[in-house]
Write a protein that holds these residues in place. Structure first.
Motif, PDB file in Angstrom:
ATOM      1  N   LEU A 123       0.827  -1.204   0.000  1.00 23.04           N
ATOM      2  CA  LEU A 123       0.000   0.000   0.000  1.00 23.04           C
ATOM      3  C   LEU A 123       0.865   1.260   0.000  1.00 23.04           C
ATOM      4  CD1 LEU A 123      -2.788  -1.146   2.462  1.00 23.04           C
ATOM      5  CD2 LEU A 123      -3.087  -0.587   0.030  1.00 23.04           C
ATOM      6  N   ASN A 124       1.953   1.245   0.775  1.00 15.26           N
ATOM      7  CA  ASN A 124       2.876   2.387   0.769  1.00 15.26           C
ATOM      8  C   ASN A 124       3.520   2.565  -0.598  1.00 15.26           C
ATOM      9  OD1 ASN A 124       2.375   3.064   3.433  1.00 15.26           O
ATOM     10  ND2 ASN A 124       4.066   1.826   4.216  1.00 15.26           N
ATOM     11  N   ALA A 125       3.847   1.455  -1.261  1.00 18.15           N
ATOM     12  CA  ALA A 125       4.468   1.523  -2.582  1.00 18.15           C
ATOM     13  C   ALA A 125       3.528   2.162  -3.607  1.00 18.15           C
ATOM     14  CB  ALA A 125       4.901   0.134  -3.043  1.00 18.15           C
ATOM     15  N   CYS A 126       2.232   2.001  -3.410  1.00 22.78           N
ATOM     16  CA  CYS A 126       1.273   2.647  -4.312  1.00 22.78           C
ATOM     17  C   CYS A 126       1.504   4.155  -4.367  1.00 22.78           C
ATOM     18  CB  CYS A 126      -0.158   2.374  -3.861  1.00 22.78           C
ATOM     19  SG  CYS A 126      -0.766   0.724  -4.238  1.00 22.78           S
ATOM     20  N   ASN A 127       1.930   4.727  -3.254  1.00 22.61           N
ATOM     21  CA  ASN A 127       2.144   6.178  -3.186  1.00 22.61           C
ATOM     22  C   ASN A 127       3.563   6.608  -3.515  1.00 22.61           C
ATOM     23  OD1 ASN A 127      -0.529   6.633  -2.307  1.00 22.61           O
ATOM     24  ND2 ASN A 127       0.045   6.022  -0.245  1.00 22.61           N
ATOM     25  N   THR A 128       4.488   5.645  -3.567  1.00 24.31           N
ATOM     26  CA  THR A 128       5.891   6.045  -3.746  1.00 24.31           C
ATOM     27  C   THR A 128       6.541   5.511  -5.014  1.00 24.31           C
ATOM     28  OG1 THR A 128       6.674   4.130  -2.466  1.00 24.31           O
ATOM     29  CG2 THR A 128       6.251   6.176  -1.243  1.00 24.31           C
ATOM     30  N   LYS A 129       6.008   4.479  -5.620  1.00 23.86           N
ATOM     31  CA  LYS A 129       6.640   3.889  -6.802  1.00 23.86           C
ATOM     32  C   LYS A 129       6.168   4.584  -8.072  1.00 23.86           C
ATOM     33  CE  LYS A 129       9.061   0.713  -4.847  1.00 23.86           C
ATOM     34  NZ  LYS A 129      10.489   0.837  -4.763  1.00 23.86           N
ATOM     35  N   ALA A 130       7.133   4.933  -8.902  1.00 25.21           N
ATOM     36  CA  ALA A 130       6.810   5.479 -10.215  1.00 25.21           C
ATOM     37  C   ALA A 130       6.751   4.324 -11.205  1.00 25.21           C
ATOM     38  CB  ALA A 130       7.880   6.482 -10.640  1.00 25.21           C
ATOM     39  N   SER A 131       5.905   4.453 -12.185  1.00 26.37           N
ATOM     40  CA  SER A 131       5.760   3.423 -13.194  1.00 26.37           C
ATOM     41  C   SER A 131       7.038   3.261 -14.011  1.00 26.37           C
ATOM     42  CB  SER A 131       4.609   3.769 -14.135  1.00 26.37           C
ATOM     43  OG  SER A 131       4.521   2.834 -15.174  1.00 26.37           O
ATOM     44  N   PHE A 132       7.274   2.056 -14.522  1.00 32.12           N
ATOM     45  CA  PHE A 132       8.405   1.829 -15.421  1.00 32.12           C
ATOM     46  C   PHE A 132       8.083   2.328 -16.828  1.00 32.12           C
ATOM     47  CE2 PHE A 132       6.087  -2.106 -14.579  1.00 32.12           C
ATOM     48  CZ  PHE A 132       5.598  -2.432 -15.836  1.00 32.12           C
ATOM     49  N   ILE A 133       6.833   2.745 -17.071  1.00 30.97           N
ATOM     50  CA  ILE A 133       6.443   3.373 -18.332  1.00 30.97           C
ATOM     51  C   ILE A 133       6.149   4.835 -18.020  1.00 30.97           C
ATOM     52  CG2 ILE A 133       4.767   3.420 -20.212  1.00 30.97           C
ATOM     53  CD1 ILE A 133       4.257   0.433 -19.673  1.00 30.97           C
ATOM     54  N   PRO A 134       6.931   5.755 -18.567  1.00 34.82           N
ATOM     55  CA  PRO A 134       6.726   7.177 -18.260  1.00 34.82           C
ATOM     56  C   PRO A 134       5.286   7.615 -18.518  1.00 34.82           C
ATOM     57  CG  PRO A 134       8.748   6.870 -19.505  1.00 34.82           C
ATOM     58  CD  PRO A 134       8.032   5.545 -19.513  1.00 34.82           C
ATOM     59  N   GLY A 135       4.705   8.324 -17.548  1.00 32.38           N
ATOM     60  CA  GLY A 135       3.364   8.855 -17.684  1.00 32.38           C
ATOM     61  C   GLY A 135       2.250   7.859 -17.447  1.00 32.38           C
ATOM     62  N   SER A 136       2.587   6.641 -17.075  1.00 36.20           N
ATOM     63  CA  SER A 136       1.567   5.619 -16.850  1.00 36.20           C
ATOM     64  C   SER A 136       1.290   5.448 -15.363  1.00 36.20           C
ATOM     65  CB  SER A 136       2.012   4.282 -17.435  1.00 36.20           C
ATOM     66  OG  SER A 136       2.077   4.370 -18.832  1.00 36.20           O
ATOM     67  N   PRO A 137       0.048   5.203 -15.010  1.00 32.89           N
ATOM     68  CA  PRO A 137      -0.290   5.019 -13.601  1.00 32.89           C
ATOM     69  C   PRO A 137       0.066   3.615 -13.103  1.00 32.89           C
ATOM     70  CG  PRO A 137      -2.251   4.767 -14.940  1.00 32.89           C
ATOM     71  CD  PRO A 137      -1.138   5.155 -15.872  1.00 32.89           C
ATOM     72  N   VAL A 138       0.406   3.524 -11.821  1.00 35.75           N
ATOM     73  CA  VAL A 138       0.591   2.225 -11.164  1.00 35.75           C
ATOM     74  C   VAL A 138      -0.776   1.824 -10.628  1.00 35.75           C
ATOM     75  CG1 VAL A 138       1.724   0.982  -9.284  1.00 35.75           C
ATOM     76  CG2 VAL A 138       2.985   2.745 -10.553  1.00 35.75           C
ATOM     77  N   TRP A 139      -1.296   0.688 -11.101  1.00 36.07           N
ATOM     78  CA  TRP A 139      -2.620   0.240 -10.670  1.00 36.07           C
ATOM     79  C   TRP A 139      -2.565  -0.843  -9.612  1.00 36.07           C
ATOM     80  CZ3 TRP A 139      -6.658  -0.517 -15.149  1.00 36.07           C
ATOM     81  CH2 TRP A 139      -7.065   0.740 -15.611  1.00 36.07           C
ATOM     82  N   ILE A 140      -1.546  -1.712  -9.693  1.00 37.44           N
ATOM     83  CA  ILE A 140      -1.492  -2.855  -8.781  1.00 37.44           C
ATOM     84  C   ILE A 140      -0.070  -3.057  -8.290  1.00 37.44           C
ATOM     85  CG2 ILE A 140      -1.877  -5.342  -8.516  1.00 37.44           C
ATOM     86  CD1 ILE A 140      -3.909  -5.164 -10.808  1.00 37.44           C
ATOM     87  N   ILE A 141       0.086  -3.358  -7.003  1.00 39.34           N
ATOM     88  CA  ILE A 141       1.366  -3.751  -6.431  1.00 39.34           C
ATOM     89  C   ILE A 141       1.191  -5.173  -5.893  1.00 39.34           C
ATOM     90  CG2 ILE A 141       3.079  -3.350  -4.628  1.00 39.34           C
ATOM     91  CD1 ILE A 141       3.185  -1.100  -6.597  1.00 39.34           C
ATOM     92  N   GLN A 142       2.079  -6.038  -6.293  1.00 40.75           N
ATOM     93  CA  GLN A 142       2.051  -7.428  -5.846  1.00 40.75           C
ATOM     94  C   GLN A 142       2.980  -7.592  -4.651  1.00 40.75           C
ATOM     95  OE1 GLN A 142       2.241 -10.174  -9.119  1.00 40.75           O
ATOM     96  NE2 GLN A 142       3.397 -11.625  -7.912  1.00 40.75           N
ATOM     97  N   TYR A 143       2.597  -8.446  -3.724  1.00 45.90           N
ATOM     98  CA  TYR A 143       3.454  -8.714  -2.573  1.00 45.90           C
ATOM     99  C   TYR A 143       3.319 -10.169  -2.179  1.00 45.90           C
ATOM    100  CZ  TYR A 143      -0.747  -8.413   0.378  1.00 45.90           C
ATOM    101  OH  TYR A 143      -1.972  -8.616   0.948  1.00 45.90           O
ATOM    102  N   GLU A 144       4.251 -10.623  -1.353  1.00 45.36           N
ATOM    103  CA  GLU A 144       4.239 -12.009  -0.877  1.00 45.36           C
ATOM    104  C   GLU A 144       4.458 -11.992   0.630  1.00 45.36           C
ATOM    105  OE1 GLU A 144       6.649 -16.187  -1.491  1.00 45.36           O
ATOM    106  OE2 GLU A 144       6.891 -14.605  -2.954  1.00 45.36           O
ATOM    107  N   GLU A 145       3.353 -12.066   1.360  1.00 44.18           N
ATOM    108  CA  GLU A 145       3.424 -11.987   2.816  1.00 44.18           C
ATOM    109  C   GLU A 145       3.858 -13.307   3.445  1.00 44.18           C
ATOM    110  OE1 GLU A 145       1.072  -8.981   5.486  1.00 44.18           O
ATOM    111  OE2 GLU A 145      -0.204 -10.586   4.748  1.00 44.18           O
ATOM    112  N   SER A 146       3.544 -14.418   2.771  1.00 44.51           N
ATOM    113  CA  SER A 146       3.975 -15.718   3.264  1.00 44.51           C
ATOM    114  C   SER A 146       4.257 -16.619   2.072  1.00 44.51           C
ATOM    115  CB  SER A 146       2.903 -16.351   4.157  1.00 44.51           C
ATOM    116  OG  SER A 146       1.836 -16.838   3.375  1.00 44.51           O
ATOM    117  N   SER A 147       5.064 -17.617   2.281  1.00 41.20           N
ATOM    118  CA  SER A 147       5.433 -18.509   1.183  1.00 41.20           C
ATOM    119  C   SER A 147       4.276 -19.406   0.750  1.00 41.20           C
ATOM    120  CB  SER A 147       6.640 -19.362   1.581  1.00 41.20           C
ATOM    121  OG  SER A 147       6.308 -20.162   2.703  1.00 41.20           O
ATOM    122  N   THR A 148       3.219 -19.458   1.533  1.00 37.39           N
ATOM    123  CA  THR A 148       2.075 -20.288   1.160  1.00 37.39           C
ATOM    124  C   THR A 148       0.983 -19.496   0.451  1.00 37.39           C
ATOM    125  OG1 THR A 148       1.048 -19.958   3.324  1.00 37.39           O
ATOM    126  CG2 THR A 148       2.454 -21.914   3.053  1.00 37.39           C
ATOM    127  N   ALA A 149       1.127 -18.187   0.368  1.00 36.38           N
ATOM    128  CA  ALA A 149       0.130 -17.344  -0.294  1.00 36.38           C
ATOM    129  C   ALA A 149       0.843 -16.432  -1.291  1.00 36.38           C
ATOM    130  CB  ALA A 149      -0.637 -16.538   0.734  1.00 36.38           C
TER     131      ALA A 149
END
Length: 156
Positions: A123-149
Motif C-alpha cells: 500500500l505504501n508503494a502505491c504512493n511512492t513507486k513510479a511506473s516503469f512506463i513514463p506517464g503511466s499510472p501504477v494500478w497494482i502492487i504485488q506482494y508475498e506476505e507468506s510462502s504459502t500465499a
C-alpha cells in the motif's frame, strides 16, 4: 520474433516481423478466449525474463506494440505486468507503448511484482513507486506476505 526454444531465427527478425508476431499472437489469444465464451475489457501484457524475447529490444518493442494494437482493435485496454529492470532489459531504455480505445489515447497502467513482503508495504508503494512506463499510472502492487500465499495484490 520467435521463441528461443524453437532455435531462434537467422538473421534476426525484422521490426515488421516482430510487430506481426505480437499482433497475430494477440489475435489468436483473443479468438481462443472468445471460443471459450470468455470476455474481458482489460488484459495484461506479461513482460518477464522467463519468457522468450529477442536480444534486440526494438523487435521486442514491436512485438508488444503489435499485441497492444490487436487487443485495442477489439476494444480491449492493455496494462503491463513487469518490474523496472526486466522492462528495461527487454524493452530498452526508451520504449513507451501507446494505445487507443474508442479513438482516444489512454495510458497503459502498470502492475508491479516488486518483492514487497507485506500488505502495508505494498500500500505504501502505491504512493511512492513510479511506473516503469513514463506517464503511466501504477494500478497494482504485488506482494508475498507468506510462502504459502504467493501473488497477493493490492489495487492502488
Amino acid at each position: 520474433a520467435t521463441s528461443a526454444s524453437a532455435g531462434g531465427t537467422s538473421p534476426a527478425p525484422s521490426l515488421c516481423a516482430g510487430y506481426n508476431f505480437g499482433y497475430n499472437t494477440a489475435e489468436h489469444a483473443y479468438a481462443y478466449a472468445v471460443s471459450q465464451h470468455l470476455s474481458a475489457r482489460f488484459w495484461w501484457l506479461d513482460v518477464e525474463e522467463a519468457n522468450s524475447w529477442s536480444p534486440n529490444t526494438a523487435v521486442n518493442d514491436a512485438v508488444a506494440q503489435g499485441a497492444i494494437d490487436a487487443l485495442n482493435a477489439h476494444g480491449i485496454r492493455v496494462g503491463a505486468y513487469s518490474v523496472p529492470y526486466m522492462w528495461k532489459n527487454i524493452m530498452g531504455q526508451s520504449f513507451t507503448p501507446t494505445q487507443t480505445i474508442d479513438g482516444k489515447p489512454v495510458a497503459i497502467p502498470t502492475w508491479f511484482p516488486i518483492g514487497i513482503t507485506s500488505r502495508t508495504g505494498a500500500l505504501n508503494a502505491c504512493n511512492t513507486k513510479a511506473s516503469f512506463i513514463p506517464g503511466s499510472p501504477v494500478w497494482i502492487i504485488q506482494y508475498e506476505e507468506s510462502s504459502t500465499a504467493v501473488d497477493q495484490n493490492v489495487a492502488c
